[in-house]
Scaffold this motif. Structure first.
Motif, PDB file in Angstrom:
ATOM      1  N   THR A  25      -6.298   0.318  -4.742  1.00 45.83           N
ATOM      2  CA  THR A  25      -6.909  -0.853  -5.369  1.00 45.83           C
ATOM      3  C   THR A  25      -8.433  -0.860  -5.242  1.00 45.83           C
ATOM      4  N   ARG A  26      -9.021   0.276  -4.923  1.00 42.58           N
ATOM      5  CA  ARG A  26     -10.470   0.344  -4.699  1.00 42.58           C
ATOM      6  C   ARG A  26     -11.298   0.322  -5.971  1.00 42.58           C
ATOM      7  N   THR A  27     -10.718   0.533  -7.113  1.00 47.04           N
ATOM      8  CA  THR A  27     -11.491   0.578  -8.353  1.00 47.04           C
ATOM      9  C   THR A  27     -11.647  -0.825  -8.934  1.00 47.04           C
ATOM     10  N   GLU A  28     -12.611  -0.967  -9.869  1.00 44.14           N
ATOM     11  CA  GLU A  28     -12.836  -2.263 -10.503  1.00 44.14           C
ATOM     12  C   GLU A  28     -11.617  -2.741 -11.273  1.00 44.14           C
ATOM     13  N   GLN A  29     -10.977  -1.832 -11.987  1.00 41.11           N
ATOM     14  CA  GLN A  29      -9.777  -2.171 -12.739  1.00 41.11           C
ATOM     15  C   GLN A  29      -8.658  -1.229 -12.303  1.00 41.11           C
ATOM     16  N   PRO A  30      -7.990  -1.575 -11.210  1.00 42.59           N
ATOM     17  CA  PRO A  30      -6.956  -0.672 -10.699  1.00 42.59           C
ATOM     18  C   PRO A  30      -5.832  -0.465 -11.704  1.00 42.59           C
ATOM     19  N   GLU A  33      -0.918  -1.316  -8.966  1.00 46.34           N
ATOM     20  CA  GLU A  33      -0.906  -2.560  -8.210  1.00 46.34           C
ATOM     21  C   GLU A  33       0.202  -2.475  -7.166  1.00 46.34           C
TER      22      GLU A  33
END
Length: 108
Positions: A25-30, A33
């Motif tokens: 979940t580290r990205t802006e738009q994972p 989930e």
């Protein structure tokens, strides 16, 4: 917008469960989930009967009384379309082959 891939994590280790969630979940738009984290197959299976999940990530460091192969086979037979990825800390040739025979989707 693309629907995120819904994943649960099964591991007796709380650090592994939370660490996997943190990593994906580290990205802006994972695109993945983590919708559930469970310490055993019973909890995970109960959840799977009530929720739609795309992937189960399983850490093979499980209690001694847990039969990884039996549990994976059961999950795949009961929950059609579910993809299973297994983290193998101590892989053996026979374990890898049997997991592949069960159509596990990934081994780490």
């Amino acid at each position: 917008m693309i629907r995120p891939i819904k994943m649960i994590v099964v591991s007796t280790n709380a650090l592994t469960r939370s660490g996997v969630q943190h990593l994906v979940t580290r990205t802006e738009q994972p695109t993945i989930e983590v919708i559930g984290r469970f310490k055993d197959f019973k909890e995970a299976d109960d959840y799977l009967h009530e929720h739609v999940v795309d992937i189960v990530l399983i850490d093979d460091a499980l209690p001694a009384n847990t039969n990884l192969l039996r549990e994976v086979k059961t999950l795949l037979n009961i929950h059609f379309g579910l993809e299973v990825i297994v983290i193998l800390q101590h892989p053996t040739t026979s374990l890898v082959q049997r997991l592949l025979d069960y159509n596990v989707h990934g081994l780490l």
